[in-house]
Motif scaffolding. Structure first.
Motif, PDB file in Angstrom:
ATOM      1  N   ILE A 167       0.430  -4.591 -99.531  1.00 52.56           N
ATOM      2  CA  ILE A 167       0.451  -4.686 -98.168  1.00 52.56           C
ATOM      3  C   ILE A 167      -0.298  -3.490 -97.745  1.00 52.56           C
ATOM      4  O   ILE A 167      -1.233  -3.490 -96.911  1.00 52.56           O
ATOM      5  CB  ILE A 167       1.770  -4.674 -97.638  1.00 52.56           C
ATOM      6  N   ASP A 168      -0.104  -2.471 -98.157  1.00 55.95           N
ATOM      7  CA  ASP A 168      -0.657  -1.291 -97.939  1.00 55.95           C
ATOM      8  C   ASP A 168      -2.324  -1.305 -98.191  1.00 55.95           C
ATOM      9  O   ASP A 168      -2.998  -0.629 -97.365  1.00 55.95           O
ATOM     10  CB  ASP A 168      -0.163  -0.117 -98.967  1.00 55.95           C
TER      11      ASP A 168
ATOM     12  N   TYR B  93      -1.638  -9.679 -94.246  1.00 53.90           N
ATOM     13  CA  TYR B  93      -2.440  -9.323 -93.335  1.00 53.90           C
ATOM     14  C   TYR B  93      -1.636  -9.220 -92.118  1.00 53.90           C
ATOM     15  O   TYR B  93      -1.640  -7.963 -91.284  1.00 53.90           O
ATOM     16  CB  TYR B  93      -3.247 -10.426 -92.818  1.00 53.90           C
TER      17      TYR B  93
ATOM     18  N   LYS C 277       0.709  -5.914 -93.052  1.00 55.42           N
ATOM     19  CA  LYS C 277      -0.174  -4.772 -92.832  1.00 55.42           C
ATOM     20  C   LYS C 277      -0.427  -4.140 -91.496  1.00 55.42           C
ATOM     21  O   LYS C 277      -0.426  -3.133 -91.119  1.00 55.42           O
ATOM     22  CB  LYS C 277      -1.475  -4.964 -93.569  1.00 55.42           C
ATOM     23  N   ASN C 278      -0.538  -5.213 -90.438  1.00 56.58           N
ATOM     24  CA  ASN C 278      -0.938  -4.753 -89.272  1.00 56.58           C
ATOM     25  C   ASN C 278       0.151  -4.713 -88.241  1.00 56.58           C
ATOM     26  O   ASN C 278       0.024  -5.038 -86.853  1.00 56.58           O
ATOM     27  CB  ASN C 278      -1.979  -5.652 -88.761  1.00 56.58           C
TER      28      ASN C 278
ATOM     29  N   ASP D  36      -6.965  -5.737 -97.190  1.00 53.79           N
ATOM     30  CA  ASP D  36      -7.690  -6.024 -95.997  1.00 53.79           C
ATOM     31  C   ASP D  36      -8.737  -7.153 -96.294  1.00 53.79           C
ATOM     32  O   ASP D  36      -8.998  -7.376 -97.375  1.00 53.79           O
ATOM     33  CB  ASP D  36      -8.798  -4.945 -95.662  1.00 53.79           C
TER      34      ASP D  36
END
Ligand code: GLU
Length: 465
Positions: free
Chosen positions: A285-286, A28, A31-32, A289
């Motif tokens: 990672i892509d 998370y 990813k962000n 969510d």
């Protein structure tokens, strides 16, 4: 900025449920474009050990989950906790409680019958209320003033809306009589100081969340978002246990699981992206969510893990595979693993295995001739075989350019001349040279072993137990 954390208590080994929690928190943050923090929750001095801390650090290293900050140790932050306790006392959000053990026992029994909060708040200062006389011989604890009415609610990013009635919450002890801070309080101060935006953790902490939210509110802190992950069950649907199941990452290393396969498996256990089963961490990672995390418990499935492991072995660079199997070869008695160039060996055998132990086994016959099992001998070795092997060795001797093609070219004419099928040549040849009938194409294996070594082994004859 997104900031997540993994906050294990060092009271054992690194549990695979913990690894999955860490994985989701890490993914998370990645990813962000946020930060991932590692915090060791070692306030329970009796249960925390140095060894467990090391097991956590080693486990994180093994799976390759890198953290941007930490490890932070709660035991090194006691001054800070004391400071915040004072702050809460001064702002009137906390108070001293002088109850004796006996008094608390009576309250507990009463609460059990009445189903209310345990502590009757007798030391909680409220306007106009007469507090009991302070006993001189009792060191007080510090309690936090929980709200007594209304509800505490949050939108859990995995479980949805959760609301808890405040009258079920006790005035939590935040400092013990000796002044040491308690678990839920430390978590709050840490999450606040470390500016954690997303608390991703096991759902055994759902009950702690309203307590933590109320303390954060009293501190005027921003409340993080919470995502509580359901636990991982074993194949029969019950809680994984140390006795019955492999629960430590070390167990999976021993089983020959690649860290990437472990992460892929754990990622998929409780989260999904369409029908994708095999993926890399970059893809994860892509795609990741929290809204796609399932609120239902996942069941561990060893077969699927092994299947994924096989896919990852096939897709892992030979160099990395070699690094992973060298210690296994040493364990199996190979003193100088570097004496064989394992790169072409990997290319030949990595498609055939489900785990790294099998992969190491597939390398063994490149180092030494070994004794086949009795069952294999009974199946593939007959009276006429030694003479036939000697005749085939003569043919091999004549090869000038030693490669798989030229070796292969001998098979059909030899079998024809001997009046046998290929199996009657290939299987005993494998037993003789490799000690097992389960090898990749024997021409490729012989080519890699080299002419001299092959002829030496054939000349030795079948090794006897
Ligand atoms: N230390 C806790 C545990 O190991 C985790 C606490 C948290 O994530 O808030 O279960």
């Amino acid at each position: 900025m997104v900031r997540t954390r993994f906050a294990p208590s060092p009271t054992g080994f690194l549990h695979i449920g913990g690894v999955r929690t860490a994985l989701y928190s890490w993914a998370y943050a990645r990813k962000n474009s946020g930060k991932f923090v590692l915090r060791i929750e070692d306030t329970d001095l009796e249960r925390s050990t140095e060894e467990s801390v090391q097991a956590i650090l080693d486990g994180m290293h093994w799976v390759g989950l890198d953290y941007d900050e930490g490890p932070f140790y709660q035991t090194k932050r006691f001054d800070r906790y004391r400071e915040v306790i004072q702050q809460l006392l001064q702002s009137g959000h906390a108070y001293y409680c002088y109850c004796t053990k006996e008094e608390l026992e009576i309250m507990r029994a009463k609460a059990e019958v009445e189903g209310c909060a345990t502590y009757d708040r007798r030391w909680r200062p409220e306007t106009g209320k007469q507090l009991p006389e302070k006993p001189a011989d009792i060191q007080p604890v510090v309690r936090f003033k929980m709200p007594t009415e209304g509800i505490t609610e949050w939108r859990d990013l995995v479980k949805g809306d959760i609301a808890i009635a405040n009258d079920t919450l006790d005035d939590l002890i935040i400092a013990r009589a000796d002044g040491s801070p308690t678990y839920n309080f430390c978590v709050v101060v840490d999450d606040w100081d470390m500016q954690i935006t997303h608390v991703i953790r096991g759902d055994d902490h759902v009950n702690n969340t309203p307590k933590q939210i109320n303390i954060l509110k009293a501190l005027n802190a921003t409340i993080p978002q919470y995502a509580h992950l359901p636990m991982i069950l074993n194949e029969s649907g019950s809680k994984m246990s140390k006795r019955r199941d492999a629960v430590s990452v070390v167990d999976y290393d021993k089983q020959g699981i690649l860290p990437d396969a472990m992460l892929n498996y754990l990622a998929r256990l409780g989260w999904g992206h369409g029908d994708d089963e095999f993926f890399t961490m970059a893809q994860f990672i892509d795609w990741f969510d929290l809204k796609d995390v399932s609120p239902a418990s996942g069941r561990f499935n060893q077969e699927k893990l092994l299947w994924l492991n096989a896919q990852h072995i096939k897709n892992t660079a030979n160099d990395i595979l070699i690094q992973r199997i060298v210690p296994r070869l040493i364990e199996k008695g190979i003193r100088q693993p570097e004496s064989v160039d394992l790169h072409p060996v990997m290319a030949l055998v990595k498609e055939r295995v489900h785990d790294l132990n099998q992969l190491a086994d597939e390398c063994l016959y490149f180092y030494r001739q070994s004794i086949p099992t009795e069952a294999e001998i009974a199946k593939h070795w007959a009276e006429e075989t030694p003479a036939r092997m000697a005749r085939f060795a003569e043919q091999l001797k004549n090869i000038t350019e030693w490669n798989a093609e030229n070796i292969h070219a001998l098979f059909a004419p030899f079998c024809e001349a001997e009046g046998i099928k290929m199996g009657k040549l290939g299987m005993p040849l494998r037993l003789l040279v490799c000690g097992t009938s389960k090898t990749p194409s024997i021409d490729a294996v012989l080519a890699l072993l080299g002419k001299e070594e092959v002829l030496r082994r054939m000349n030795n004859g079948l090794p006897q137990a």
